[in-house]
Design a protein around this motif. Structure first.
Motif, PDB file in Angstrom:
ATOM      1  N   ASN A 187       0.927  -1.148   0.018  1.00 14.39           N
ATOM      2  CA  ASN A 187       0.083  -0.016  -0.016  1.00 14.39           C
ATOM      3  C   ASN A 187       0.746   1.277  -0.027  1.00 14.39           C
ATOM      4  O   ASN A 187       0.489   2.281   0.518  1.00 14.39           O
ATOM      5  N   GLU A 188       1.894   1.197  -0.640  1.00 16.29           N
ATOM      6  CA  GLU A 188       2.700   2.235  -0.661  1.00 16.29           C
ATOM      7  C   GLU A 188       2.493   3.013  -2.107  1.00 16.29           C
ATOM      8  O   GLU A 188       2.973   4.091  -2.273  1.00 16.29           O
ATOM      9  N   ALA A 189       1.771   2.338  -2.862  1.00 17.33           N
ATOM     10  CA  ALA A 189       1.110   2.921  -4.218  1.00 17.33           C
ATOM     11  C   ALA A 189      -0.149   2.286  -4.586  1.00 17.33           C
ATOM     12  O   ALA A 189      -0.007   0.912  -4.323  1.00 17.33           O
ATOM     13  N   PRO A 190      -1.122   3.076  -4.825  1.00 20.79           N
ATOM     14  CA  PRO A 190      -2.740   2.265  -5.366  1.00 20.79           C
ATOM     15  C   PRO A 190      -2.335   1.243  -6.410  1.00 20.79           C
ATOM     16  O   PRO A 190      -2.891   0.326  -6.666  1.00 20.79           O
ATOM     17  N   CYS A 191      -1.279   1.777  -7.406  1.00 26.22           N
ATOM     18  CA  CYS A 191      -1.302   0.947  -8.607  1.00 26.22           C
ATOM     19  C   CYS A 191       0.121   1.468  -9.095  1.00 26.22           C
ATOM     20  O   CYS A 191       0.876   2.363  -8.593  1.00 26.22           O
ATOM     21  N   ALA A 192       0.742   0.577 -10.184  1.00 24.49           N
ATOM     22  CA  ALA A 192       2.041   0.954 -10.605  1.00 24.49           C
ATOM     23  C   ALA A 192       2.087   0.431 -12.151  1.00 24.49           C
ATOM     24  O   ALA A 192       1.164  -0.499 -12.259  1.00 24.49           O
ATOM     25  N   LEU A 193       3.026   0.872 -12.659  1.00 28.31           N
ATOM     26  CA  LEU A 193       3.369   0.208 -14.089  1.00 28.31           C
ATOM     27  C   LEU A 193       4.684  -0.329 -13.793  1.00 28.31           C
ATOM     28  O   LEU A 193       5.606   0.194 -13.009  1.00 28.31           O
ATOM     29  N   GLY A 194       4.826  -1.697 -14.650  1.00 26.65           N
ATOM     30  CA  GLY A 194       6.106  -2.441 -14.638  1.00 26.65           C
ATOM     31  C   GLY A 194       6.350  -2.601 -16.128  1.00 26.65           C
ATOM     32  O   GLY A 194       5.558  -2.150 -17.009  1.00 26.65           O
ATOM     33  N   SER A 195       7.406  -3.400 -16.427  1.00 27.87           N
ATOM     34  CA  SER A 195       7.744  -3.681 -17.822  1.00 27.87           C
ATOM     35  C   SER A 195       7.855  -5.155 -17.806  1.00 27.87           C
ATOM     36  O   SER A 195       8.539  -5.449 -16.605  1.00 27.87           O
ATOM     37  N   ASP A 196       7.625  -6.132 -18.801  1.00 26.12           N
ATOM     38  CA  ASP A 196       7.757  -7.441 -18.793  1.00 26.12           C
ATOM     39  C   ASP A 196       8.261  -7.990 -19.999  1.00 26.12           C
ATOM     40  O   ASP A 196       8.042  -7.788 -21.090  1.00 26.12           O
ATOM     41  N   THR A 197       9.712  -8.112 -19.825  1.00 23.63           N
ATOM     42  CA  THR A 197      10.594  -8.788 -20.969  1.00 23.63           C
ATOM     43  C   THR A 197      10.487 -10.145 -20.938  1.00 23.63           C
ATOM     44  O   THR A 197      10.497 -10.852 -22.052  1.00 23.63           O
ATOM     45  N   GLY A 198      10.622 -10.863 -19.767  1.00 24.17           N
ATOM     46  CA  GLY A 198      10.454 -12.385 -19.652  1.00 24.17           C
ATOM     47  C   GLY A 198       9.794 -12.741 -18.470  1.00 24.17           C
ATOM     48  O   GLY A 198       9.982 -13.945 -17.821  1.00 24.17           O
ATOM     49  N   GLY A 199       8.752 -11.807 -17.919  1.00 20.37           N
ATOM     50  CA  GLY A 199       8.138 -12.093 -16.608  1.00 20.37           C
ATOM     51  C   GLY A 199       8.361 -11.097 -15.773  1.00 20.37           C
ATOM     52  O   GLY A 199       7.852 -11.161 -14.455  1.00 20.37           O
ATOM     53  N   SER A 200       8.851 -10.095 -16.062  1.00 16.23           N
ATOM     54  CA  SER A 200       9.112  -8.960 -15.179  1.00 16.23           C
ATOM     55  C   SER A 200       8.147  -8.176 -14.470  1.00 16.23           C
ATOM     56  O   SER A 200       8.303  -7.478 -13.308  1.00 16.23           O
ATOM     57  N   VAL A 201       6.874  -8.407 -14.966  1.00 14.76           N
ATOM     58  CA  VAL A 201       5.554  -7.866 -14.249  1.00 14.76           C
ATOM     59  C   VAL A 201       5.053  -9.131 -13.610  1.00 14.76           C
ATOM     60  O   VAL A 201       4.543  -8.853 -12.498  1.00 14.76           O
ATOM     61  N   ARG A 202       4.827 -10.172 -14.072  1.00 16.01           N
ATOM     62  CA  ARG A 202       4.228 -11.330 -13.517  1.00 16.01           C
ATOM     63  C   ARG A 202       4.954 -12.122 -12.287  1.00 16.01           C
ATOM     64  O   ARG A 202       4.152 -12.283 -11.457  1.00 16.01           O
ATOM     65  N   CYS A 203       6.339 -12.223 -12.333  1.00 15.77           N
ATOM     66  CA  CYS A 203       7.152 -12.459 -11.489  1.00 15.77           C
ATOM     67  C   CYS A 203       7.196 -12.066 -10.300  1.00 15.77           C
ATOM     68  O   CYS A 203       6.348 -12.399  -9.083  1.00 15.77           O
ATOM     69  N   PRO A 204       7.316 -10.528 -10.028  1.00 18.29           N
ATOM     70  CA  PRO A 204       7.015  -9.816  -8.828  1.00 18.29           C
ATOM     71  C   PRO A 204       5.507  -9.942  -8.239  1.00 18.29           C
ATOM     72  O   PRO A 204       5.203  -9.799  -7.223  1.00 18.29           O
ATOM     73  N   ALA A 205       4.698  -9.824  -9.261  1.00 18.74           N
ATOM     74  CA  ALA A 205       3.200  -9.695  -8.918  1.00 18.74           C
ATOM     75  C   ALA A 205       2.856 -11.144  -8.280  1.00 18.74           C
ATOM     76  O   ALA A 205       2.281 -11.087  -7.084  1.00 18.74           O
ATOM     77  N   SER A 206       3.583 -12.265  -8.620  1.00 21.90           N
ATOM     78  CA  SER A 206       3.448 -13.377  -7.962  1.00 21.90           C
ATOM     79  C   SER A 206       3.826 -13.595  -6.541  1.00 21.90           C
ATOM     80  O   SER A 206       3.257 -13.919  -5.741  1.00 21.90           O
ATOM     81  N   PHE A 207       5.193 -13.005  -6.573  1.00 19.78           N
ATOM     82  CA  PHE A 207       6.026 -13.303  -5.264  1.00 19.78           C
ATOM     83  C   PHE A 207       5.341 -12.175  -4.354  1.00 19.78           C
ATOM     84  O   PHE A 207       5.465 -12.340  -2.853  1.00 19.78           O
ATOM     85  N   CYS A 208       4.667 -11.115  -4.543  1.00 16.40           N
ATOM     86  CA  CYS A 208       4.162 -10.047  -3.763  1.00 16.40           C
ATOM     87  C   CYS A 208       2.681 -10.268  -3.331  1.00 16.40           C
ATOM     88  O   CYS A 208       2.134  -9.507  -2.904  1.00 16.40           O
ATOM     89  N   GLY A 209       1.977 -11.048  -4.093  1.00 16.10           N
ATOM     90  CA  GLY A 209       0.457 -11.324  -3.955  1.00 16.10           C
ATOM     91  C   GLY A 209      -0.197 -10.166  -4.515  1.00 16.10           C
ATOM     92  O   GLY A 209      -1.382  -9.830  -3.882  1.00 16.10           O
ATOM     93  N   THR A 210       0.193  -9.644  -6.024  1.00 16.07           N
ATOM     94  CA  THR A 210      -0.658  -8.704  -6.485  1.00 16.07           C
ATOM     95  C   THR A 210      -0.898  -9.269  -7.928  1.00 16.07           C
ATOM     96  O   THR A 210      -0.561 -10.392  -8.447  1.00 16.07           O
ATOM     97  N   VAL A 211      -1.827  -8.438  -8.599  1.00 17.35           N
ATOM     98  CA  VAL A 211      -2.242  -8.693  -9.928  1.00 17.35           C
ATOM     99  C   VAL A 211      -0.964  -7.956 -10.786  1.00 17.35           C
ATOM    100  O   VAL A 211      -0.667  -7.040 -10.805  1.00 17.35           O
ATOM    101  N   GLY A 212      -0.520  -8.802 -11.746  1.00 15.45           N
ATOM    102  CA  GLY A 212       0.274  -8.117 -12.908  1.00 15.45           C
ATOM    103  C   GLY A 212       0.014  -8.651 -14.355  1.00 15.45           C
ATOM    104  O   GLY A 212      -0.204  -9.795 -14.439  1.00 15.45           O
ATOM    105  N   LEU A 213       0.118  -7.715 -15.218  1.00 14.70           N
ATOM    106  CA  LEU A 213      -0.471  -8.052 -16.690  1.00 14.70           C
ATOM    107  C   LEU A 213       0.433  -7.592 -17.505  1.00 14.70           C
ATOM    108  O   LEU A 213       1.045  -6.624 -17.632  1.00 14.70           O
ATOM    109  N   LYS A 214       0.898  -8.876 -18.323  1.00 18.23           N
ATOM    110  CA  LYS A 214       1.619  -8.683 -19.521  1.00 18.23           C
ATOM    111  C   LYS A 214       0.917  -8.506 -21.004  1.00 18.23           C
ATOM    112  O   LYS A 214       0.566  -9.510 -21.144  1.00 18.23           O
TER     113      LYS A 214
END
Lengths: 472, 471
Positions: free
Chosen positions: B151-178
């Motif tokens: 809850n340090e940000a209500p939402c964020a942008l990431g970038s996904d080259t080989g999983g870079s959005v989905r991996c941290p989403a998975s590890f941190c319990g958030t939603v991540g879309l590529k």
């Protein structure tokens, strides 16, 4: 020079385009302060992406068609990777496999006077790097400045087969290429750096040497001649020519080695995935239909349509502006006379003064040709008129009136002849005693008295008649 | 959640909300941010409170991965070599966010140049996982996911080259879309491997991801690979998923997969089944070749993409200027971290004369095979379900010294980038108290269906409602 083998790689800046190859920056930077014609894309800032300038590809296809090439169905861009401060991305977007066009040719007049067909291997597109300005010479500079205005300029690389047999033929080829480019209106050869040549030279049996950095079509003859002499001297001394890359130093007129075969770059070409492959096959019919008449075709037509000699036709079509100038005059006055006066006299006078055809009004030329065919002025006066207009300006009619250059009427000339003969009795005696050339002196006197307005052949005839009349 | 927050901010005070948020960030031990745009964000918030502009994201604070160019805000890719680089322009996605009224609060930590799975290669030091501070948040968009999870940000942008959005989403319990390659313009995204990467949202819920995707998707003439989108993702969620055919690829289970992860994913499949979707096992036979192909392509592209960092025009400048080659070599030696150097070297090698055909061209052929695997599979099923990561978040320092084992952890995410298809990671339970992500994949440009299925699953499970007890 049968043993000389030359192939050229010519970089042509498509500087008649309004924007650069992969961004919207203006191409008219030539008089601008450094680094003022740039944006994130041509500066290669992190995150920026290139977008193909469609117009540039169209220009490229135009040129390739004019060089009788076959155009690719689909073309794509590659990255050519190398580090240099004029290359802000660390790679140049160029082409490799799937170039724009392959397999064309250009006709030139060979050293033996015969028409020669110089084959074009390929034509491809790329972006120009920036420009380095060294404080001093390239090897001793204390610092180097970079100007990225040129960076991203659309370049066309034309590669020939090793079909050229002498530096003179190389020059002929470049002149012809330049003419074609100007006919197509894709290129202004007067802008600095608009045409740059790399060249491969070998003597039969010897290794190939690449000479880079030839920056003018005049320089090519000098650079190649130097290199051939160098290779011949080595050969004579029994030293083998090694495969290497040499840099042409225009100021000193010599080539210097910059890298050997072992030091050759590995550019690690691979596809530029930020750009999508272009299907250009469908563009070709329209571009072909819009091609203007090219130099060879125009030369042929001039000969047929105006009944002029092939030499004149060639001379008049070697520059599109001269060709247009000629056609305008030829449509309104005697085309043969116009051809002689434009190709033989006007072009010579322009060359002598380092001027282009734009310095002379076509209306003035028309007036002069008309006055000549009406026999209102003599050839001598016509030359005087052309020179006077180039040096001081004005229209032919005005100059004729103000300087009283009109062809003298017959009475006036007859009077001048009588006076001249009377005043040159010594010459008359010489003439009569068998010295035929003495009559030229008397004709000269007539021209002097008429201030050149007499027709010399008429004066000659009248002087002869006057002398014969005296004896009777 | 974002829609609620939007109402809350509109009726309350954006400035107060931001003050609380920055206070939280400044107290945090996560190290999720590289740069805070506190002043400009607060100024914008005050302006918003005064004028209440409209827009899909009016008044919503958002955190941006530090490889996306933000005009006037330092953008470093968590690399020394870009320290001090303040872009003179906004990335396309930033322009879109600003146009819809969002407020950028800062830049988030990442693996240097997005090269990593743990956010440990950052020159700013690692980001910590809010569920266990001794563990990595995943990567490379670890800062974005950690910030959203905590809850340090209500939402964020990431970038996904080989999983870079989905991996941290998975590890941190958030939603991540590529998103599908080409759906979101990459203009302004500092390239790592340009043929593979996409910008994507990291959010608390699938609905929020849809809302953000609506804003950032769409054609941008400055990115030749971008295409037009329909822009109806938010409205596409909430519908039934009865009759949807789910495929479960056998290659994505078994050896090397944590049993807790496997259990959570199978549970998710039965939830989907309960919702009326049917499922069956499928095969993606070339999966085992995906990892080497991915790393060859990514490293090859990286070796060229990162060539521009020579210190000449922006970024790091060290020592005294000497001749060109010495100077830029020194700058690159000092500026790049170990992993970045490793990838540049390997990529340079793979593209070299004599090796190009053996490595790069072969990898491209494998890429075509992988793509075909998915094409075939997605003719018979509508959605593919798998674990996002083979295991939950590992300990900081546990894998960083062994690059190969770190690369292996991308085994389920990289095939998606090679194929260019869309995929989403949604929380699907816990293994030993650490979040597990369910990865769903769909046909190219079928984000609407992907989001609908993901949302239906999410709304029938409680996992997205749990927050870590941090700080």
């Amino acid at each position: 020079m049968d043993d000389v083998i030359i192939g050229l790689e010519i970089h042509v800046q498509l500087n008649r385009l309004r924007s650069k190859m992969f961004c919207g920056c203006s191409t008219s930077y030539h008089d601008a302060p450094p680094n003022t014609h740039t944006c994130p894309v041509c500066l290669g800032l992190p995150g920026s992406l290139p977008v193909i300038n469609r117009r540039a590809v169209e220009f490229g296809i135009k040129v390739a068609l004019a060089l009788n090439c076959s155009i690719a169905e689909e073309t794509m861009f590659y990255r050519k990777n190398y580090y240099y401060p004029d290359l802000p991305k660390g790679f140049q977007i160029s082409q490799y496999d799937y170039p724009l066009a392959t397999g064309g040719y250009v006709l030139i007049k060979g050293d033996d006077g015969q028409e020669r067909r110089i084959r074009i291997t390929r034509v491809h597109m790329e972006e120009d790097p920036g420009r380095l300005v060294h404080a001093g010479t390239i090897d001793k500079a204390r610092y180097t400045l970079v100007d990225y205005n040129r960076c991203g300029m659309p370049l066309l690389e034309v590669v020939t087969e090793p079909d050229l047999r002498s530096p003179k033929e190389a020059r002929q080829f470049l002149d012809k290429l330049r003419t074609i480019l100007e006919y197509l209106d894709v290129f202004d050869g007067n802008l600095e750096g608009s045409l740059r040549v790399d060249s491969n030279i070998s003597l039969a049996g010897g290794d190939r040497v690449e000479v880079k950095n030839i920056s003018s079509h005049k320089g090519v003859e000098k650079a190649l001649s130097y290199e051939i002499t160098r290779q011949r001297n080595l050969k004579r001394r029994g030293i083998e020519v090694v495969q290497e890359t040499r840099h042409y130093d225009e100021l000193r007129g010599v080539t210097v080695s910059i890298r050997t075969k072992e030091e050759a770059h590995d550019y690690r070409y691979f596809p530029e995935m930020d750009l999508v492959p272009l299907r250009i096959a469908d563009w070709v019919p329209r571009i072909r239909a819009e091609l203007p008449e090219l130099p060879d075709a125009k030369r042929e037509r001039f000969r047929e349509q105006y009944g002029i000699t092939d030499d004149h036709a060639k001379s008049l079509t070697s520059d599109i502006k001269v060709a247009d100038f000629y056609e305008w005059v030829a449509a309104r006055a005697d085309p043969k006379l116009a051809a002689v006066w434009i190709a033989d006299v006007l072009k010579g006078e322009l060359n002598y003064r380092d001027l282009t055809i734009e310095s002379f009004k076509r209306e003035s030329m028309l007036e002069i040709v008309r006055m000549l065919s009406e026999k209102e002025i003599t050839d001598e006066i016509a030359v005087t008129l052309i020179r006077t207009i180039l040096d001081r300006g004005g229209s032919p009619r005005e100059i004729v009136e103000s300087m009283g250059l009109k062809r003298a009427d017959d009475d006036y000339v007859v009077r001048a002849v009588r006076e001249a003969v009377a005043d040159s009795q010594e010459a008359v005696r010489d003439y009569l005693s068998g010295n035929a050339r003495a009559i030229n002196y008397i004709v000269g006197q007539v021209m002097k008295r008429t201030k050149g307005r007499a027709d010399p052949s008429v004066a000659h005839k009248l002087v002869k008649e006057e002398i014969e009349r005296q004896i009777c | 959640m974002l829609l609620q927050l939007k109402d809350e901010i509109s009726s309350g005070s954006a400035e107060d909300y931001l003050h609380r948020l920055f206070e939280r960030i400044e107290r945090s031990r996560l190290n999720a941010f590289t740069t805070l745009a506190k002043e400009s964000a607060l100024e914008m918030a005050r302006e918003f409170d005064a004028r209440h502009w409209g827009g899909a994201l009016a008044g919503i604070p958002i955190a941006i991965k530090d490889n996306i160019c933000t005009k006037g805000i330092e953008t470093t890719c968590s690399s020394r070599i870009l320290k001090g680089f303040i872009p003179p322009y906004d990335a396309h996605v930033i322009e879109r966010l600003r146009a819809e009224g969002a407020i950028i609060i800062g830049k988030t930590n990442m693996d240097e140049f997005a090269m990593g799975t743990s956010t440990e290669t950052s020159c700013f030091g690692p980001t910590r996982n809010p569920w266990d501070l001794e563990r990595v948040p995943g990567g490379s968009s670890g800062g974005s996911a950690a910030a959203v999870a905590a809850n340090e940000a209500p939402c964020a942008l990431g970038s996904d080259t080989g999983g870079s959005v989905r991996c941290p989403a998975s590890f941190c319990g958030t939603v991540g879309l590529k998103p599908t390659y080409g759906l979101v313009s990459r203009y302004g995204l500092i390239a790592y491997a340009n043929s593979l990467e996409q910008i994507g949202p990291i959010t608390k819920t699938v609905e929020d991801a849809a809302l953000l995707l609506d804003v950032i998707a769409g054609h941008d003439p400055r990115d030749s690979t971008s295409v037009a989108s329909e822009k109806n993702y938010l409205s596409s969620i909430g519908g039934e998923i009865r009759g949807i055919r789910i495929g479960v690829p056998e290659e994505y289970f078994g050896e090397g997969v944590d049993p807790g992860v496997e259990r959570a994913v199978w549970d998710a499949v039965s939830v989907l089944d309960d919702l009326g979707a049917s499922w069956r096992k499928i095969s993606l036979p070339h999966t085992k070749y995906a990892l080497p192909a991915y790393y060859i392509i990514a490293m090859s592209e990286a070796s060229s993409n990162l060539a521009r960092f020579d210190g000449l025009r922006y970024g790091l400048r060290v020592g005294e200027d000497r001749d060109w080659h010495t100077t830029f070599s020194e700058i690159r030696a000092m500026g790049f971290g170990k992993e970045t150097k490793r990838r540049i070297l390997l990529g340079t090698y793979a593209l070299s004369a004599g090796y190009y055909g053996k490595y790069y061209l072969k990898a491209l052929k494998v890429r075509t095979l992988i793509k075909r695997d998915f094409e075939h599979a997605l003719k018979e099923v509508d959605i593919i379900a798998s674990p996002t990561m083979p295991f939950p978040a590992f300990r900081i320092g546990e894998r960083i010294t062994d690059p190969l084992s770190l690369y292996m952890s991308d085994v389920f995410t990289v095939p998606i980038n090679l194929a260019g298809i869309p995929a989403i990671s949604v929380p699907c339970g816990f293994s030993d108290g650490l979040p597990v992500g369910l990865q769903l994949m769909a046909r190219p440009f079928d984000e609407a269906l992907l989001l609908r299925v993901a949302s239906a699953y999410e709304q029938s499970t409680p996992y997205h409602l749990r927050s870590p007890e941090v700080v």
